[in-house]
Design a protein around this motif. Structure first.
Motif, PDB file in Angstrom:
ATOM      1  N   ASP A   1     -26.717 -33.060  23.371  1.00  0.00           N
ATOM      2  CA  ASP A   1     -26.821 -34.217  24.661  1.00  0.00           C
ATOM      3  C   ASP A   1     -25.610 -35.043  23.810  1.00  0.00           C
ATOM      4  O   ASP A   1     -25.464 -35.243  22.329  1.00  0.00           O
ATOM      5  CB  ASP A   1     -27.618 -34.650  24.212  1.00  0.00           C
ATOM      6  CG  ASP A   1     -27.745 -36.218  25.582  1.00  0.00           C
ATOM      7  OD1 ASP A   1     -26.628 -36.194  25.571  1.00  0.00           O
ATOM      8  OD2 ASP A   1     -28.930 -36.361  25.017  1.00  0.00           O
ATOM      9  N   ALA A   2     -24.547 -35.417  23.873  1.00  0.00           N
ATOM     10  CA  ALA A   2     -23.151 -36.395  23.655  1.00  0.00           C
ATOM     11  C   ALA A   2     -23.637 -37.758  23.613  1.00  0.00           C
ATOM     12  O   ALA A   2     -23.231 -38.299  22.386  1.00  0.00           O
ATOM     13  CB  ALA A   2     -22.069 -36.364  24.617  1.00  0.00           C
TER      14      ALA A   2
ATOM     15  N   ARG B   1     -19.379 -33.597  17.611  1.00  0.00           N
ATOM     16  CA  ARG B   1     -19.127 -32.762  18.743  1.00  0.00           C
ATOM     17  C   ARG B   1     -19.922 -32.267  19.195  1.00  0.00           C
ATOM     18  O   ARG B   1     -20.953 -31.440  18.855  1.00  0.00           O
ATOM     19  CB  ARG B   1     -17.598 -31.941  18.765  1.00  0.00           C
ATOM     20  CG  ARG B   1     -16.074 -32.776  18.445  1.00  0.00           C
ATOM     21  CD  ARG B   1     -15.384 -31.984  18.397  1.00  0.00           C
ATOM     22  NE  ARG B   1     -15.234 -31.114  19.361  1.00  0.00           N
ATOM     23  CZ  ARG B   1     -13.898 -30.283  19.160  1.00  0.00           C
ATOM     24  NH1 ARG B   1     -13.552 -29.688  18.350  1.00  0.00           N
ATOM     25  NH2 ARG B   1     -14.313 -29.084  20.369  1.00  0.00           N
ATOM     26  N   ALA B   2     -20.279 -32.577  21.023  1.00  0.00           N
ATOM     27  CA  ALA B   2     -21.433 -31.692  21.620  1.00  0.00           C
ATOM     28  C   ALA B   2     -20.961 -30.583  21.858  1.00  0.00           C
ATOM     29  O   ALA B   2     -21.868 -29.599  21.677  1.00  0.00           O
ATOM     30  CB  ALA B   2     -21.631 -32.158  22.619  1.00  0.00           C
ATOM     31  N   ASP B   3     -19.615 -30.247  21.358  1.00  0.00           N
ATOM     32  CA  ASP B   3     -19.125 -28.477  21.727  1.00  0.00           C
ATOM     33  C   ASP B   3     -18.908 -28.006  20.499  1.00  0.00           C
ATOM     34  O   ASP B   3     -18.216 -26.552  20.747  1.00  0.00           O
ATOM     35  CB  ASP B   3     -18.301 -28.665  22.765  1.00  0.00           C
ATOM     36  CG  ASP B   3     -17.192 -29.402  22.038  1.00  0.00           C
ATOM     37  OD1 ASP B   3     -17.398 -29.701  21.006  1.00  0.00           O
ATOM     38  OD2 ASP B   3     -15.765 -29.131  23.268  1.00  0.00           O
TER      39      ASP B   3
ATOM     40  N   ARG C   1     -21.951 -30.209  14.481  1.00  0.00           N
ATOM     41  CA  ARG C   1     -23.088 -30.692  15.302  1.00  0.00           C
ATOM     42  C   ARG C   1     -23.828 -30.730  14.223  1.00  0.00           C
ATOM     43  O   ARG C   1     -24.749 -29.919  13.854  1.00  0.00           O
ATOM     44  CB  ARG C   1     -23.058 -30.603  15.870  1.00  0.00           C
ATOM     45  CG  ARG C   1     -23.808 -31.449  17.008  1.00  0.00           C
ATOM     46  CD  ARG C   1     -23.918 -31.359  18.806  1.00  0.00           C
ATOM     47  NE  ARG C   1     -24.742 -32.443  19.512  1.00  0.00           N
ATOM     48  CZ  ARG C   1     -24.502 -33.330  19.506  1.00  0.00           C
ATOM     49  NH1 ARG C   1     -23.182 -34.265  19.354  1.00  0.00           N
ATOM     50  NH2 ARG C   1     -25.482 -33.853  20.494  1.00  0.00           N
ATOM     51  N   ILE C   2     -24.343 -31.701  13.846  1.00  0.00           N
ATOM     52  CA  ILE C   2     -25.948 -32.009  12.799  1.00  0.00           C
ATOM     53  C   ILE C   2     -26.835 -33.235  14.457  1.00  0.00           C
ATOM     54  O   ILE C   2     -26.654 -33.688  14.520  1.00  0.00           O
ATOM     55  CB  ILE C   2     -25.902 -33.051  11.439  1.00  0.00           C
ATOM     56  CG1 ILE C   2     -24.884 -32.180  11.165  1.00  0.00           C
ATOM     57  CG2 ILE C   2     -27.825 -33.386  10.969  1.00  0.00           C
ATOM     58  CD1 ILE C   2     -24.590 -33.008   9.600  1.00  0.00           C
ATOM     59  N   GLU C   3     -27.317 -31.865  14.206  1.00  0.00           N
ATOM     60  CA  GLU C   3     -28.961 -32.441  15.255  1.00  0.00           C
ATOM     61  C   GLU C   3     -30.159 -33.037  14.256  1.00  0.00           C
ATOM     62  O   GLU C   3     -30.558 -32.089  14.004  1.00  0.00           O
ATOM     63  CB  GLU C   3     -29.349 -31.898  16.171  1.00  0.00           C
ATOM     64  CG  GLU C   3     -28.028 -31.488  17.219  1.00  0.00           C
ATOM     65  CD  GLU C   3     -28.783 -31.279  18.306  1.00  0.00           C
ATOM     66  OE1 GLU C   3     -27.967 -30.635  19.499  1.00  0.00           O
ATOM     67  OE2 GLU C   3     -29.851 -30.636  18.728  1.00  0.00           O
TER      68      GLU C   3
END
Length: 254
Positions: A79-80, A88-90, A128-130
């Motif tokens: 989720d951007a 980056r979300a992608d 990307r780190i979530e």
């Protein structure tokens, strides 16, 4: 759940007892939940003769090899607008981090390794780190998780994250007044909104969602990670993360 009185020398913190909450994340994920739980145990099990680094602390052992589980890549939210994520979300590689603000090893990772990952992989668009809140050490852990989420609603999650994981910050606790101090330190602009969000139902639901996801995967220690479906547990050194991220990036390009 009460906070353990002592901390053993191992690469991840574990709660006094494990709770596993039901969480519907798809049949394919549930099939491999047991595998991930075993991987987490193997990686975070203490070395019977731990190496000692220059500071005198037990050094993290190399992670046990673990196969990627492509079914788990769907857990990445991408989720951007997610304030609890960076990169980056992608991005071709997503690292999901399940962590607790009262966990010493999570703090070590946040101070020593994560900045290197950001500089090497997030900044160039590879990673990307979530973040997932995974409070396992009692009421203050859950309060800190809600505080971090509340800071995120005003775009200051990562600043709150840095303040909460600053050296010796954990020893000051995460009571109500302390959380307000951390929010101020993080530059949260609206203190009244922060206080309302902190105790609101949305914060509780968001933290529970993350926590349930971790338990459903079989995670029982912090920090625990999924890197494009490959489990990694504990405050491992930079090289351990780099090996998994590089491999995941190569696979993503195929």
């Amino acid at each position: 759940m009460s906070r353990p009185k002592t901390q053993s020398k191992q690469t991840a913190r574990k709660p006094a007892k494990s709770r596993k909450q039901p969480y519907l994340i798809g049949a394919a994920v549930l099939v491999v939940a047991g595998v991930l739980g075993m991987a987490s145990y193997q990686v975070s099990a203490p070395d019977p003769r731990p190496a000692v680094d220059g500071s005198g602390a037990a050094a993290a052992s190399d992670p046990a090899p673990a196969d990627a589980h492509p079914e788990l890549t769907g857990l990445a939210r991408r989720d951007a607008k997610d304030p609890l994520a960076q990169g980056r979300a992608d991005a071709p590689v997503v690292m999901i981090e399940y962590a607790d603000f009262k966990c010493s090893y999570c703090g070590k990772f946040a101070r020593d390794t994560e900045p290197e990952l950001v500089k090497k992989y997030v900044d160039d668009g590879t990673l990307r780190i979530e973040w997932r809140n995974f409070p396992i050490f009692g009421a203050e852990s859950e309060a800190a998780a809600r505080g971090a989420w509340a800071a995120g609603q005003q775009g200051r999650f990562w600043q709150f994250h840095a303040a909460a994981y600053a050296r010796d910050a954990k020893e000051k606790g995460f009571g109500g007044d302390r959380l307000k101090e951390l929010a101020k330190e993080a530059g949260v602009p609206d203190a009244a909104r922060f206080a309302a969000d902190l105790d609101g139902e949305a914060a509780k639901a968001a933290v529970k969602k993350d926590q349930d996801e971790a338990y459903a995967l079989g995670a029982s220690s912090t920090p625990s990670f999924l890197i494009n479906g490959t489990p990694l547990a504990g405050a491992q050194p930079m090289d351990s993360f780099a090996q998994v991220i590089d491999a995941a990036a190569r696979t993503a390009k195929k």
